[in-house]
Design a protein around this motif. Structure first.
Motif, PDB file in Angstrom:
ATOM      1  N   GLU A  47       0.813  -1.217   0.000  1.00  0.00           N
ATOM      2  CA  GLU A  47       0.000   0.000   0.000  1.00  0.00           C
ATOM      3  C   GLU A  47       0.843   1.263   0.000  1.00  0.00           C
ATOM      4  OE1 GLU A  47      -2.840  -0.265   3.118  1.00  0.00           O
ATOM      5  OE2 GLU A  47      -3.827  -2.045   2.289  1.00  0.00           O
ATOM      6  N   ARG A  68      -8.932  -4.009  -3.327  1.00  0.00           N
ATOM      7  CA  ARG A  68      -7.880  -3.588  -2.395  1.00  0.00           C
ATOM      8  C   ARG A  68      -6.820  -2.774  -3.127  1.00  0.00           C
ATOM      9  NH1 ARG A  68      -3.253  -7.373   0.399  1.00  0.00           N
ATOM     10  NH2 ARG A  68      -2.234  -5.694   1.581  1.00  0.00           N
ATOM     11  N   ARG A  71      -8.084   0.744  -3.752  1.00  0.00           N
ATOM     12  CA  ARG A  71      -8.067   1.570  -2.544  1.00  0.00           C
ATOM     13  C   ARG A  71      -6.652   2.005  -2.188  1.00  0.00           C
ATOM     14  NH1 ARG A  71     -11.867  -2.418  -1.304  1.00  0.00           N
ATOM     15  NH2 ARG A  71     -10.328  -3.662  -0.140  1.00  0.00           N
ATOM     16  N   PRO A  74      -5.028   5.194  -5.378  1.00  0.00           N
ATOM     17  CA  PRO A  74      -6.089   6.085  -5.887  1.00  0.00           C
ATOM     18  C   PRO A  74      -5.703   6.794  -7.175  1.00  0.00           C
ATOM     19  CG  PRO A  74      -4.997   7.053  -3.975  1.00  0.00           C
ATOM     20  CD  PRO A  74      -4.512   5.641  -4.070  1.00  0.00           C
TER      21      PRO A  74
END
Length: 332
Positions: A47, A68, A71, A74
């Motif tokens: 992430e 996932r 998210r 972006p």
């Protein structure tokens, strides 16, 4: 606009060792000129890395691309897949907000070449004759063969996919009648490629060689089953470089064990076949370990295709191999 005029943040996402085998011969240097490339390959969704990623270049073994991922990234705008199918790891939701391209067209080149070779070798009974030569030491023993060679045979192509179209182009080198089955194809398009559109039962009944190029979908699952195998003429050759699930393996095993049909299989169901499977011992069956697609030096085509798409994206040009959500149900 020059390729280096815009440099979005990009990440490679693929399995261990894939970068080294696919992105060779200066491909990584070219990518680094196009984008601001993150230094490490992403094997799992990270992430922190994805937070600033605009371009994701994927390959075999990449992590799942799903909600996932969206998210975590972006700003993600492009996924350029340096391999064939995306259906095994890409969820449709991604296509609603991210442009996705694939190197499937580049991967189709070696598959079509392999298929053409398989058709010629199958028609010449090369594998049966090699087995007899090893076993008997005789010069040539053509006894029991119902037909031999490609001259004026009928070849059935199941599926006008990327690969199917390339196979049709190569078949123009043969003096053969070509039949085509594809429920989505236009007769005029098939004719322009050198084939004649027909229904599947007619194709398998009339063809000396049947070659499969359809995707694995609920509609195509075991499309070559016991009934259609029974329709095939004595001595016909089945070539499968598509997906093993298109064929009823047990029914095919009965036909080839009897000697009525020959088969050249680069894929199987199950895959891999278990040790000791009868296909491995039969002289009229030739099995390879899913190698028709890009291998070795052919892998550079996949990198080149993906990087060409990245270059088009960076310069604002149209993408050539974009995948759209309404295509997922019928692409390989």
């Amino acid at each position: 606009m020059r390729e280096e005029s815009r440099r979005p943040r990009a990440v490679l996402a693929m399995g261990p060792g894939v970068r080294e085998s696919v992105f060779s011969g200066g491909a990584l240097d070219r990518l680094a000129r196009l984008v601001d490339l993150h230094g490490e390959v992403m094997h799992e969704v990270d992430e922190k890395v994805l937070a600033e990623t605009e371009v994701l270049v994927t390959g075999w073994g990449c992590p799942p691309l799903d909600g996932r991922l969206l998210r975590a990234a972006p700003g993600l705008r492009l996924i350029a897949h340096a391999a064939g199918t995306v259906k095994t790891f890409l969820e449709p939701v991604v296509l609603r907000s991210v442009r996705v391209t694939s190197a499937a067209d580049a991967n189709a080149i070696p598959v079509a070449e392999f298929t053409f070779a398989a058709i010629v070798f199958g028609a010449k009974r090369a594998f049966t004759m090699a087995h007899r030569y090893r076993a008997q030491g005789s010069r040539r023993d053509f006894s029991g063969l119902p037909w031999l060679g490609t001259h004026r045979i009928t070849i059935g192509v199941v599926g006008m996919s990327r690969i199917g179209r390339r196979v049709l182009a190569l078949l123009r080198n043969l003096d053969a009648e070509v039949l085509v089955y594809d429920p989505y194809a236009d007769p005029g398009e098939a004719a322009a490629l050198g084939g004649r559109l027909t229904d599947l039962d007619t194709l398998v009944r009339r063809s000396h060689v049947v070659t499969l190029h359809a995707p694995d979908t609920p509609e195509t699952h075991r499309m070559i089953g016991r009934d259609r195998l029974a329709l095939m003429r004595d001595g016909a050759v089945l070539v499968n470089t598509a997906r093993g699930a298109l064929v009823d393996t047990l029914a095919l095993a009965e036909e080839v064990t009897s000697g009525r049909l020959d088969a050249i299989l680069d894929v199987s169901d199950p895959e891999p076949l278990p040790p000791g499977h009868p296909f491995f011992a039969l002289p009229n069956v030739f099995v390879t370990p899913h190698l028709a697609g890009a291998q070795g030096g052919e892998l550079t085509r996949l990198a080149d295709s993906a990087l060409d798409e990245v270059a088009r994206y960076c310069s604002g040009r149209p993408l050539r191999h974009e995948i759209h959500i309404d295509e997922l149900g019928r692409i390989a």
